[in-house]
Design an enzyme around this catalytic site. Structure first.
Site, PDB file in Angstrom:
ATOM      1  CG  ASP A 151      -2.279   0.541   1.007  1.00  0.00           C
ATOM      2  OD1 ASP A 151      -2.411   1.384   0.096  1.00  0.00           O
ATOM      3  OD2 ASP A 151      -3.217   0.189   1.745  1.00  0.00           O
ATOM      4  CG  ASP A 206      -9.463   2.257  -0.963  1.00  0.00           C
ATOM      5  OD1 ASP A 206      -8.425   2.163  -1.650  1.00  0.00           O
ATOM      6  OD2 ASP A 206      -9.480   2.083   0.270  1.00  0.00           O
TER       7      ASP A 206
HETATM    8  C1  GLA Z   1      -5.937   1.381   1.414  1.00  0.00           C
HETATM    9  C2  GLA Z   1      -6.072   0.397   0.262  1.00  0.00           C
HETATM   10  C3  GLA Z   1      -7.214  -0.565   0.543  1.00  0.00           C
HETATM   11  C4  GLA Z   1      -6.940  -1.307   1.835  1.00  0.00           C
HETATM   12  C5  GLA Z   1      -6.714  -0.327   2.984  1.00  0.00           C
HETATM   13  C6  GLA Z   1      -6.197  -1.014   4.237  1.00  0.00           C
HETATM   14  O1  GLA Z   1      -7.049   2.208   1.526  1.00  0.00           O
HETATM   15  O2  GLA Z   1      -6.283   1.085  -0.937  1.00  0.00           O
HETATM   16  O3  GLA Z   1      -7.397  -1.462  -0.515  1.00  0.00           O
HETATM   17  O4  GLA Z   1      -5.804  -2.127   1.674  1.00  0.00           O
HETATM   18  O5  GLA Z   1      -5.759   0.669   2.644  1.00  0.00           O
HETATM   19  O6  GLA Z   1      -5.987  -0.130   5.293  1.00  0.00           O
END
Ligand code: GLA
Length: 404
Positions: A151, A206
């Site tokens: 990430d 996301d």
């Molecule tokens: C980010 C990523 C998500 C998930 C969260 C976890 O937002 O884009 O897909 O992995 O972190 O905290």
């Protein structure tokens, strides 16, 4: 003679160093990865029971047979580092340890994935990889990890190419082939450089569990299925076997209607997206399973040609998506993104498309006759000699395979 030997030796050393040069693991993810990830449904509520039960369900429901392979724990499995700096899993939630869990998943004939982050802390505030890349890669290799999602939270002014390349090199040095999934949300145009670094890269922020909406979380936004889809424009030229655009994980089974789920899943398959289920596999209903395990639609995603499909035309909220497939076949999906039904009529006589990226032509006019298969009805529905008419319900798709 001495000279020849010297140069031969030098040649060997140079060759060996080129061969050993850090790179991503080759030969992985030749089709878009398929699996399950804990985040969309469970967020930080992860545990070894959940992972074990999900692996069981993956097999029992037939999802494994349909092609799903990786079981990935997302954020919040980690709590601290030990005195030597090694990453420590939450002992309450993972009392048997990560290695035992990976063994369990492997014993089911599945593969095991884990999550970390290039910054100091993960997005969930847990210890992340920065400065510990080689050490973490050693742990992952020792535990039997097959897939790493990495990430981009808490990265300050880190350079994305540098940070992800460091982790790539660390994984390579640890020696266990691991699919490397970059998750920097498309911030630094990963489509232009990540092909050399990882096997898939997120292209957007996301996903949010809705068909057509934007969820404003103050400092950041999450996006519905249609919004994520629209953000993929122009990216298809960068994808291919071993290196995929990742429009984020699936929300099928998390509350959208059957029509919406079908449309979401179909478009992800048309985009050759990684198919990472994000629902509770242990309790999903029959409708959800029917969508996620439609092998004929999955085959469009997994087609070995590895060409990402594209939006060819838009008329009255109906989008025509095309994807060239191996053996000269094509997938055609009509997406009705509106909230009311649409009657569509495809006159194949006037249908002629050249995809310059794949150098493929779809010409249904004149002598080229293709048979038509409806991939959701799972039946043949005539051929291209006759115009095709159908009604597509609101927020739904009609997906055809054209074959000879
Ligand atoms: C980010 C990523 C998500 C998930 C969260 C976890 O937002 O884009 O897909 O992995 O972190 O905290």
């Amino acid at each position: 003679m001495k000279n020849t030997r010297f140069f031969l030796l030098l040649g060997c050393v140079l060759l060996a160093s080129t061969v050993m040069q850090a790179q991503k693991f080759q030969g992985l993810a030749l089709t878009p990865p398929m699996g399950w990830n804990s985040w969309n449904k469970f967020a930080c509520n992860v545990s070894e029971e959940l992972i074990r039960e999900t692996a069981d369900a993956m097999v029992a429901t037939g999802m494994k047979d349909a092609g799903y392979e990786y079981i990935v724990i997302d954020d919040c499995w980690q709590v601290s580092r030990d005195s030597l700096g090694f990453i420590v899993a939450d002992p309450k939630r993972f009392p048997s340890g990560i290695k035992a869990l990976a063994d369990y998943v492997h014993a089911k004939g599945l593969k095991f994935g884990i999550y970390s982050c290039a910054g100091n802390k993960t997005c969930g505030g847990r210890p992340a990889g920065r400065g510990h890349e080689y050490q973490d890669a050693l742990s992952y290799a020792k535990w039997g990890v097959d897939y790493l999602k990495y990430d981009w939270c808490d990265t300050e002014n880190l350079n994305a190419i540098g940070a992800y390349t460091t982790m790539r090199d660390a994984l390579f040095a640890a020696g266990r082939p691991i699919v490397f999934s970059l998750c920097e949300w498309g911030n630094n145009k990963p489509e232009l450089w990540a092909k050399e670094v990882g096997h898939l890269w997120r292209t957007t922020g996301d996903i949010y569990n809705c068909f057509d909406c934007v969820q404003n979380n103050g400092t950041w936004k999450a996006f519905g299925v249609m919004q994520i889809m629209d953000k993929q424009d122009g990216l298809r030229k960068n994808a291919g076997p071993g290196h995929w655009n990742d429009p984020d994980m699936l929300e099928v089974g998390n509350g959208m209607s059957l029509n919406e789920s079908r449309a979401h899943f179909s478009i992800w398959c048309m985009m050759a997206a990684p198919l990472i289920a994000g629902n509770d596999l242990r309790s999903m209903n029959a409708e959800t399973l029917t969508v996620l395990s439609n092998k004929e639609v999955i085959a469009i995603d997994q087609d070995s040609l590895g060409v990402q499909g594209f939006r060819h035309a838009v008329k009255d909220s109906v989008e025509t998506w095309l994807k060239p497939l191996k053996n000269g076949e094509w997938a055609v999906c009509l997406l009705n993104r509106s909230t009311t039904p649409r009657v569509v009529a495809l006159d194949w006589k006037t249908f002629s498309v050249i995809d310059s990226l794949s150098n493929r032509t779809l010409n249904t006019s004149a002598k080229e006759v293709y048979k038509l298969r409806d991939l959701w009805l799972k039946k043949n529905v005539g051929d291209t000699r006759k115009p095709f008419k159908a009604t597509i319900p609101a927020r739904d798709v009609l997906c055809l395979k054209l074959f000879k």
